[in-house]
Write a protein that holds these residues in place. Structure first.
Motif, PDB file in Angstrom:
ATOM      1  N   GLY A   1       0.873  -1.131  -0.032  1.00  0.00           N
ATOM      2  CA  GLY A   1      -0.049   0.126   0.057  1.00  0.00           C
ATOM      3  C   GLY A   1       0.830   1.192   0.074  1.00  0.00           C
TER       4      GLY A   1
ATOM      5  N   ASN B   1       0.824   4.584  -2.815  1.00  0.00           N
ATOM      6  CA  ASN B   1       0.958   5.862  -2.430  1.00  0.00           C
ATOM      7  C   ASN B   1       2.059   6.572  -3.015  1.00  0.00           C
ATOM      8  OD1 ASN B   1      -0.230   4.766   0.431  1.00  0.00           O
ATOM      9  ND2 ASN B   1      -0.742   6.993   0.215  1.00  0.00           N
TER      10      ASN B   1
ATOM     11  N   VAL C   1      -2.397  10.082   1.699  1.00  0.00           N
ATOM     12  CA  VAL C   1      -3.207   9.192   2.515  1.00  0.00           C
ATOM     13  C   VAL C   1      -4.863   9.678   2.608  1.00  0.00           C
ATOM     14  CG1 VAL C   1      -1.255   8.535   4.069  1.00  0.00           C
ATOM     15  CG2 VAL C   1      -2.665  10.607   4.422  1.00  0.00           C
TER      16      VAL C   1
ATOM     17  N   SER D   1      -7.735   7.538   1.002  1.00  0.00           N
ATOM     18  CA  SER D   1      -8.283   6.750   1.707  1.00  0.00           C
ATOM     19  C   SER D   1      -9.737   6.945   2.111  1.00  0.00           C
ATOM     20  CB  SER D   1      -7.714   6.260   3.124  1.00  0.00           C
ATOM     21  OG  SER D   1      -7.629   7.177   3.966  1.00  0.00           O
TER      22      SER D   1
ATOM     23  N   SER E   1      -7.420   1.918  -1.987  1.00  0.00           N
ATOM     24  CA  SER E   1      -6.678   1.027  -1.368  1.00  0.00           C
ATOM     25  C   SER E   1      -5.329   1.412  -1.308  1.00  0.00           C
ATOM     26  CB  SER E   1      -7.000  -0.400  -1.681  1.00  0.00           C
ATOM     27  OG  SER E   1      -8.358  -0.636  -1.686  1.00  0.00           O
ATOM     28  N   GLU E   2      -5.165   2.505  -0.353  1.00  0.00           N
ATOM     29  CA  GLU E   2      -3.554   2.787  -0.039  1.00  0.00           C
ATOM     30  C   GLU E   2      -3.123   2.254   1.188  1.00  0.00           C
ATOM     31  OE1 GLU E   2      -2.922   5.643   2.068  1.00  0.00           O
ATOM     32  OE2 GLU E   2      -5.106   5.000   2.265  1.00  0.00           O
TER      33      GLU E   2
ATOM     34  N   THR F   1      -5.718   2.728   4.476  1.00  0.00           N
ATOM     35  CA  THR F   1      -6.977   1.896   4.181  1.00  0.00           C
ATOM     36  C   THR F   1      -6.395   0.559   4.421  1.00  0.00           C
ATOM     37  OG1 THR F   1      -7.649   3.306   2.137  1.00  0.00           O
ATOM     38  CG2 THR F   1      -8.759   1.236   2.589  1.00  0.00           C
TER      39      THR F   1
END
Length: 281
Positions: free
Chosen positions: A72, A76, A221, A224, A229-230, A233
């Motif tokens: 994740g 990002n 971030v 999220s 779905s980073e 999350t």
């Protein structure tokens, strides 16, 4: 304290004792980060012991889910890089519009810059997420637009506006004698801009551009909130998968903090080094 007696007097005089100079300890941001993470892990370990022997320790949970969380985090970084690429390309032309000779183009560029530069990033993110469709049709071919693509576009808008200001400020910082010398050599305005002015602007634009990228990387971030779905999350999903244990809050989110710190702090130090090297205030 030490005492001394003057020749004709009877009262002692107390003299202050000078402290012996010793080595000074300088705390850096990384020291505070390590102390905070260590305290979080210790508190989590104590809570895990109270929860029972069947529960994994917080550090074991972080190690167990670290590959997924790092996936994740890489997502990002990918979003931030693509947003900077799109925003820089668009911001370059928008910045040139800010210094254009035509009043209409200059006014439109100024308006777009002020709107996207002074709007909250989260508002722009929601704006793009709900404005763009889920898919587009080009020559009968349906092209899906997943959430991460739209989130990248949402982050690219403020990047575009800030890059435009960086370009405008860098061009304005070049002395007017450069323009006058180019005009004396019969250069057109376009030739002067692309061959003389902009090459000199690179070292002026690089430090603030890197600082902007660090801000974008930390702001990803926020994706999220719109369902991307980073790392943040996935961290929430991992916490839910582990039963929502309260002692896992600090270790899991502290791991996310550590990842972003280790990525952005070198960028900050490199930016400061470039500023000193180029002697840019």
């Amino acid at each position: 304290m030490s005492a001394s007696r003057e020749p004709g007097g009877v009262l002692p005089v107390l003299l202050p004792v000078r402290p012996v100079p010793g080595p000074r300890m300088r705390l850096r941001p990384v020291h505070g980060l390590m102390i905070g993470l260590g305290a979080a892990l210790l508190s989590g370990a104590a809570a895990a012991q109270q929860a029972g022997p069947a529960a994994l320790a917080p550090l074991e949970v972080v190690v167990k889910w670290a590959p997924l969380l790092l996936t994740g985090f890489i997502f990002n970084i990918a979003i931030s890089l693509m947003a900077m690429l799109l925003g820089t390309a668009a911001g370059l032309w928008l910045g040139l519009g800010l210094i254009a000779v035509q009043p209409l183009l200059r006014g439109a560029s100024w308006f777009a810059t002020q709107v996207f530069r002074n709007a909250p990033w989260l508002v722009l993110l929601f704006f793009v997420m709900f404005l763009l469709p889920f898919q587009v049709t080009v020559f009968g071919l349906r092209i899906p637009l997943p959430d991460w693509v739209k989130a990248t576009g949402g982050f690219a808008l403020p990047v575009m506006a800030n890059v435009a200001e960086i370009v405008r400020g860098a061009v304005r910082s070049i002395p007017n004698t450069q323009w006058e010398a180019a005009e004396a050599l019969a250069f057109t305005r376009r030739q002067t801009l692309w061959r003389i002015i902009l090459p000199q602007c690179l070292k002026r634009m690089l430090p603030p551009w890197m600082n902007l990228y660090a801000l974008v990387a930390m702001a990803t971030v926020q994706a999220s909130i719109v369902g991307v779905s980073e790392m943040l999350t996935l961290t929430a999903q991992v916490h839910a998968a582990e039963g929502g244990r309260p002692e896992l809050f600090a270790p899991l989110y502290g791991f996310a903090l550590l990842c972003f710190f280790l990525y952005c702090y070198p960028i900050d130090r490199w930016t400061a080094r470039l500023e000193r090297r180029f002697q840019i205030a």
